[in-house]
Each structure stands twice: as C-alpha cells, then as structure tokens.
Write an enzyme that holds these catalytic residues in place. Sequence first.
Site, mmCIF file in Angstrom:
data_model
loop_
_atom_site.group_PDB
_atom_site.id
_atom_site.type_symbol
_atom_site.label_atom_id
_atom_site.label_comp_id
_atom_site.label_asym_id
_atom_site.label_seq_id
_atom_site.Cartn_x
_atom_site.Cartn_y
_atom_site.Cartn_z
ATOM 1 N N SER A 12 -7.295 -21.229 6.960
ATOM 2 C CA SER A 12 -6.506 -22.297 6.346
ATOM 3 C C SER A 12 -5.432 -22.876 7.256
ATOM 4 O O SER A 12 -4.517 -23.535 6.785
ATOM 5 C CB SER A 12 -5.896 -21.792 5.040
ATOM 6 O OG SER A 12 -5.239 -20.576 5.245
ATOM 7 N N LEU A 14 -2.131 -23.276 9.600
ATOM 8 C CA LEU A 14 -0.782 -22.713 9.507
ATOM 9 C C LEU A 14 -0.106 -23.115 8.192
ATOM 10 O O LEU A 14 0.870 -23.852 8.171
ATOM 11 C CB LEU A 14 0.067 -23.153 10.709
ATOM 12 C CG LEU A 14 -0.356 -22.569 12.056
ATOM 13 C CD1 LEU A 14 0.545 -23.083 13.165
ATOM 14 C CD2 LEU A 14 -0.321 -21.056 12.034
ATOM 15 N N HIS A 15 -0.647 -22.645 7.073
ATOM 16 C CA HIS A 15 0.041 -22.826 5.792
ATOM 17 C C HIS A 15 1.081 -21.710 5.671
ATOM 18 O O HIS A 15 1.358 -20.999 6.640
ATOM 19 C CB HIS A 15 -0.959 -22.853 4.628
ATOM 20 C CG HIS A 15 -1.589 -21.531 4.350
ATOM 21 N ND1 HIS A 15 -1.015 -20.586 3.539
ATOM 22 C CD2 HIS A 15 -2.742 -20.987 4.800
ATOM 23 C CE1 HIS A 15 -1.791 -19.513 3.490
ATOM 24 N NE2 HIS A 15 -2.854 -19.731 4.248
ATOM 25 N N MET A 16 1.685 -21.516 4.545
ATOM 26 C CA MET A 16 2.869 -20.667 4.386
ATOM 27 C C MET A 16 2.717 -19.247 4.962
ATOM 28 O O MET A 16 3.529 -18.820 5.778
ATOM 29 C CB MET A 16 3.257 -20.577 2.907
ATOM 30 C CG MET A 16 4.549 -19.836 2.673
ATOM 31 S SD MET A 16 5.995 -20.647 3.366
ATOM 32 C CE MET A 16 6.331 -21.832 2.095
ATOM 33 N N GLU A 87 -4.803 -13.345 8.055
ATOM 34 C CA GLU A 87 -5.835 -13.741 7.078
ATOM 35 C C GLU A 87 -7.148 -13.079 7.393
ATOM 36 O O GLU A 87 -7.491 -12.791 8.483
ATOM 37 C CB GLU A 87 -6.031 -15.251 7.069
ATOM 38 C CG GLU A 87 -4.838 -15.968 6.487
ATOM 39 C CD GLU A 87 -5.122 -17.418 6.202
ATOM 40 O OE1 GLU A 87 -5.940 -18.058 6.905
ATOM 41 O OE2 GLU A 87 -4.516 -17.949 5.280
#
Length: 87
Positions: A12, A14-16, A87
């Site tokens: 995904s 660099l989301h939170m 992740e």
Amino acid sequence: MLRRQITINNPSGLHMRPAGVFVKAATPFQSAVSFDIRGHTYNAKSMINVLSAAVKRGDEIELRIEGEDEQACMDAVVSAIESGLGE
C-alpha cells in the site's frame, strides 16, 4: 552525502503504518534524511512530510542522507524498505 534510488514495494505504499516504520528507521540518526519523488524533496524524519509525498507501490524514490552517521542510517532505512515497512 549518500544517495540511493530505491523502489517502494510494500502493498500500500507509504500510508500511515508503513510511513511510521520509515520515519522510525530514519529518526534515531543524527544525519539529515530526505527523499526525492516527482520533483519534490521531503524530510524523511517528518511523518507529515512522508505522508504528503503520497508514495505508492512501485514508486521509486531517491534517498539522500548526509551526516556523520550517514552509512549506518542508509543501511537502516534501506533495510526497513526492503523488508516491506512492516507489511
């Protein structure tokens, strides 16, 4: 100054959560840590900066690290990215 091109491959971008892992890898070092993408430079020690870059899977960034512990910092940040940023 050390520079390195690296591709963000976690699912995904660099989301939170992955951004937090990225910032946490860079923060302990005294060196200045930034990255370039799409013609802009972002501070890799700032969560807001990293999130505002909107880095997605497959994007290539150029890490730029400068300071007395730059090699150790580069190793830590690259390791975090290559391991998938949690992740």
